[in-house]
Write a protein that holds these residues in place. Structure first.
Motif, PDB file in Angstrom:
ATOM      1  N   GLN A   1       0.818  -1.215   0.000  1.00  0.00           N
ATOM      2  CA  GLN A   1       0.000   0.000   0.000  1.00  0.00           C
ATOM      3  C   GLN A   1       0.854   1.268   0.000  1.00  0.00           C
ATOM      4  OE1 GLN A   1      -3.389   0.027  -0.264  1.00  0.00           O
ATOM      5  NE2 GLN A   1      -3.210  -2.204  -0.515  1.00  0.00           N
ATOM      6  N   ARG A   2       2.190   1.070   0.011  1.00  0.00           N
ATOM      7  CA  ARG A   2       3.133   2.199   0.030  1.00  0.00           C
ATOM      8  C   ARG A   2       2.872   3.123   1.222  1.00  0.00           C
ATOM      9  NH1 ARG A   2       4.765  -0.981  -3.378  1.00  0.00           N
ATOM     10  NH2 ARG A   2       5.683  -0.423  -5.403  1.00  0.00           N
ATOM     11  N   LYS A   3       2.723   2.509   2.407  1.00  0.00           N
ATOM     12  CA  LYS A   3       2.449   3.287   3.615  1.00  0.00           C
ATOM     13  C   LYS A   3       3.473   2.969   4.702  1.00  0.00           C
ATOM     14  CE  LYS A   3      -2.566   3.749   2.984  1.00  0.00           C
ATOM     15  NZ  LYS A   3      -3.899   3.423   3.569  1.00  0.00           N
TER      16      LYS A   3
ATOM     17  N   PHE B   1      12.919   3.141  -1.553  1.00  0.00           N
ATOM     18  CA  PHE B   1      12.782   4.371  -2.334  1.00  0.00           C
ATOM     19  C   PHE B   1      11.459   4.441  -3.093  1.00  0.00           C
ATOM     20  CE2 PHE B   1      13.870   1.622  -5.751  1.00  0.00           C
ATOM     21  CZ  PHE B   1      13.613   2.274  -6.952  1.00  0.00           C
ATOM     22  N   GLU B   2      10.728   3.328  -3.127  1.00  0.00           N
ATOM     23  CA  GLU B   2       9.423   3.341  -3.795  1.00  0.00           C
ATOM     24  C   GLU B   2       8.406   4.189  -3.024  1.00  0.00           C
ATOM     25  OE1 GLU B   2      11.450  -0.628  -4.641  1.00  0.00           O
ATOM     26  OE2 GLU B   2      11.101   0.654  -2.900  1.00  0.00           O
ATOM     27  N   ILE B   3       8.707   4.464  -1.746  1.00  0.00           N
ATOM     28  CA  ILE B   3       7.862   5.332  -0.923  1.00  0.00           C
ATOM     29  C   ILE B   3       8.593   6.660  -0.741  1.00  0.00           C
ATOM     30  CG2 ILE B   3       6.750   5.615   1.338  1.00  0.00           C
ATOM     31  CD1 ILE B   3       6.654   2.543   1.533  1.00  0.00           C
ATOM     32  N   GLU B   4       7.947   7.750  -1.075  1.00  0.00           N
ATOM     33  CA  GLU B   4       8.604   9.058  -1.095  1.00  0.00           C
ATOM     34  C   GLU B   4       9.257   9.404   0.240  1.00  0.00           C
ATOM     35  OE1 GLU B   4      10.023  12.143  -3.270  1.00  0.00           O
ATOM     36  OE2 GLU B   4       8.706  10.554  -4.023  1.00  0.00           O
ATOM     37  N   ALA B   5       8.585   9.082   1.338  1.00  0.00           N
ATOM     38  CA  ALA B   5       9.090   9.459   2.660  1.00  0.00           C
ATOM     39  C   ALA B   5      10.386   8.741   3.027  1.00  0.00           C
ATOM     40  CB  ALA B   5       8.025   9.175   3.721  1.00  0.00           C
ATOM     41  N   THR B   6      10.653   7.612   2.386  1.00  0.00           N
ATOM     42  CA  THR B   6      11.874   6.857   2.694  1.00  0.00           C
ATOM     43  C   THR B   6      12.782   6.737   1.467  1.00  0.00           C
ATOM     44  OG1 THR B   6      10.622   4.800   2.327  1.00  0.00           O
ATOM     45  CG2 THR B   6      10.861   5.565   4.599  1.00  0.00           C
TER      46      THR B   6
ATOM     47  N   ASP C   1      16.905  -1.184 -10.003  1.00  0.00           N
ATOM     48  CA  ASP C   1      16.333  -0.141  -9.155  1.00  0.00           C
ATOM     49  C   ASP C   1      17.177   1.126  -9.136  1.00  0.00           C
ATOM     50  OD1 ASP C   1      14.139  -1.645  -8.463  1.00  0.00           O
ATOM     51  OD2 ASP C   1      15.008  -2.425  -6.617  1.00  0.00           O
ATOM     52  N   SER C   2      18.486   0.989  -9.262  1.00  0.00           N
ATOM     53  CA  SER C   2      19.349   2.176  -9.264  1.00  0.00           C
ATOM     54  C   SER C   2      19.084   3.033 -10.495  1.00  0.00           C
ATOM     55  CB  SER C   2      20.829   1.771  -9.224  1.00  0.00           C
ATOM     56  OG  SER C   2      21.085   0.940  -8.125  1.00  0.00           O
ATOM     57  N   ALA C   3      18.828   2.376 -11.627  1.00  0.00           N
ATOM     58  CA  ALA C   3      18.490   3.113 -12.848  1.00  0.00           C
ATOM     59  C   ALA C   3      17.168   3.850 -12.666  1.00  0.00           C
ATOM     60  CB  ALA C   3      18.414   2.156 -14.037  1.00  0.00           C
ATOM     61  N   SER C   4      16.201   3.188 -12.029  1.00  0.00           N
ATOM     62  CA  SER C   4      14.920   3.843 -11.742  1.00  0.00           C
ATOM     63  C   SER C   4      15.122   5.023 -10.803  1.00  0.00           C
ATOM     64  CB  SER C   4      13.947   2.849 -11.096  1.00  0.00           C
ATOM     65  OG  SER C   4      13.687   1.767 -11.951  1.00  0.00           O
ATOM     66  N   ALA C   5      16.021   4.857  -9.841  1.00  0.00           N
ATOM     67  CA  ALA C   5      16.255   5.905  -8.844  1.00  0.00           C
ATOM     68  C   ALA C   5      16.842   7.166  -9.471  1.00  0.00           C
ATOM     69  CB  ALA C   5      17.178   5.387  -7.745  1.00  0.00           C
ATOM     70  N   VAL C   6      17.836   7.017 -10.352  1.00  0.00           N
ATOM     71  CA  VAL C   6      18.426   8.216 -10.962  1.00  0.00           C
ATOM     72  C   VAL C   6      17.435   8.881 -11.906  1.00  0.00           C
ATOM     73  CG1 VAL C   6      20.838   7.512 -10.709  1.00  0.00           C
ATOM     74  CG2 VAL C   6      19.592   6.868 -12.783  1.00  0.00           C
ATOM     75  N   ALA C   7      16.558   8.072 -12.509  1.00  0.00           N
ATOM     76  CA  ALA C   7      15.518   8.647 -13.369  1.00  0.00           C
ATOM     77  C   ALA C   7      14.527   9.445 -12.527  1.00  0.00           C
ATOM     78  CB  ALA C   7      14.802   7.543 -14.140  1.00  0.00           C
TER      79      ALA C   7
END
Length: 398
Positions: free
Chosen positions: A274-276, A324-329, A356-362
């Motif tokens: 739930q990304r919570k 990193f999929e949750i903005e707060a973390t 995931d690192s590629a997604s993160a820099v994007a």
């Protein structure tokens, strides 16, 4: 590289059977991110401009032998047509009479995209009969799919037994060049950043890189197994109990070259689906209370990692620093992404190992400020482990 490449062959008038990686995300039947299609363009354009009859094959998703419409490659056709500036033909199979007929109709400079290879289980089984049927469609084989180079599949390994020559495309060449130089002749200081959930998926990389790097920064879920190996309490944080002794051994082997976070962001609740998250606190690494779990690196770790990266001349990064999929973390992961962008601007060579690192820099908006962002997460990881990639090994030697 010691393999034949597209620049070593004559292509005019020939059927160029080309393995690409069009495993793109789809949304409502349309391509949501065309990065992988764009990555294949240099090879496709080179072949087309020289009069090759280009037959593209790829997988998309994991249909497991079923013809699933939601995993069809058809949505890639308009995207590739627009990028290539010419019509791209499509056939709704990858073997059989309809495919043979479509290939026969190709003229010099034409492009044909075949349907999803993984509609057949024989693809992932590296089946030779299936591979022979694919090989019969071409005169020359090109592999430009670095993202699947670590898999011995019918379209990457078995096929090379039925068609010659088998050569590398520009993307495959580029990936091997960047990652190879990184391992063989890095400018120093050379820093590796490894994150992600599990130490088990990074054991080979850590072991292979330890003798080569000046520092290895460890973050993400796997860092808590290293904390436990140091005798620290980690609350309810992620732990691979059967890897604690291994983590202790790596810490002993690495000494002060291994850098762990000194603080972390913790919460008393996480529902990833739930990304919570619940309440968030920043605490020292050794002060995680019972019932709480670490979800990101803290501000002091961000500053410490940043100071190490600021002086580095070569940096490779694989794996996020937290959830990193949750903005707060996601702050720690994004901070590392920005630190790499700053290092690149200061003259460092920076390489992102896909995934995931590629997604993160994007997501951090700095992908275009990194020296090289790999298109293959699993493939780059295995390359960094020092493993032989079957899709590369199978190509024709120079």
């Amino acid at each position: 590289m010691a393999k034949l490449t597209v620049e070593d062959i004559e292509v005019t008038g020939k059927r160029i059977l080309t393995r690409v990686d069009f495993n793109v995300p789809l949304d409502a039947g349309k391509v949501a991110d065309d990065k992988r299609i764009r990555a294949a363009l240099p090879t496709i354009r080179y072949l087309v401009e020289r009069g090759g009859r280009v037959i593209l094959m790829s997988h998309l998703g994991r249909p497991k032998g079923e013809r699933r419409p939601d995993m069809s490659l058809r949505p890639c056709v308009p995207v590739l047509s627009g990028l290539a500036g010419r019509d791209v033909r499509f056939v709704d199979d990858c073997i059989g009479e309809a495919v043979i007929a479509a290939v026969k109709e190709l003229g010099d400079g034409d492009i044909l995209l075949l349907e999803n290879l993984r509609y057949y289980n024989e693809e992932t089984r590296n089946d030779k009969t299936f591979a022979a049927k694919l090989a019969a469609l071409g005169d020359v084989y090109v592999n430009d799919a670095f993202g699947t180079a670590h898999r011995a599949h019918a379209s990457t390994e078995a096929i090379t037994h039925f068609i010659q020559p088998c050569v590398a495309g520009f993307l495959l060449m580029k990936e091997i060049a960047y990652l190879g130089d990184l391992i063989e002749s890095p400018e120093r200081p050379f820093v590796a950043i490894l994150g992600g959930a599990k130490i088990s998926s990074k054991i080979g990389v850590i072991s292979n890189l330890l003798p080569k790097v000046d520092r290895i920064i460890l973050g993400g879920g796997m860092s808590y197994t290293f904390y436990r190996a140091k005798g620290m309490e980690i609350g309810d944080s992620m732990l691979e109990g059967d890897k604690v002794d291994l983590a202790a051994s790596l810490l002993k082997q690495g000494g002060d070259r291994i850098v762990l976070p000194v603080d972390c962001v913790i919460s008393n609740f996480l529902d990833f689906d739930q990304r919570k998250v619940g309440e968030l606190r920043g605490v020292a690494a050794e002060a995680i209370p019972p019932g709480w779990l670490g979800l990101d690196i803290g501000s002091r770790s961000i500053a410490r990692f940043g100071s190490i990266l600021k002086d580095a001349k070569t940096i490779v990064w694989n794996g996020p620093m937290g959830v990193f999929e949750i903005e707060a973390t996601a702050k720690g992961t994004y901070a590392v992404a920005r630190a790499l962008a700053d290092a690149t601007a200061n003259g460092a060579k920076t390489v992102i190992g896909g995934g995931d690192s590629a997604s993160a820099v994007a997501r951090a908006g700095v992908a275009d400020q990194i020296t090289h962002v790999s298109t293959g997460g699993g493939a780059s990881l295995e390359f960094l482990e020092g493993k032989v990639l079957p899709g590369v090994a199978a190509l024709t030697d120079k």
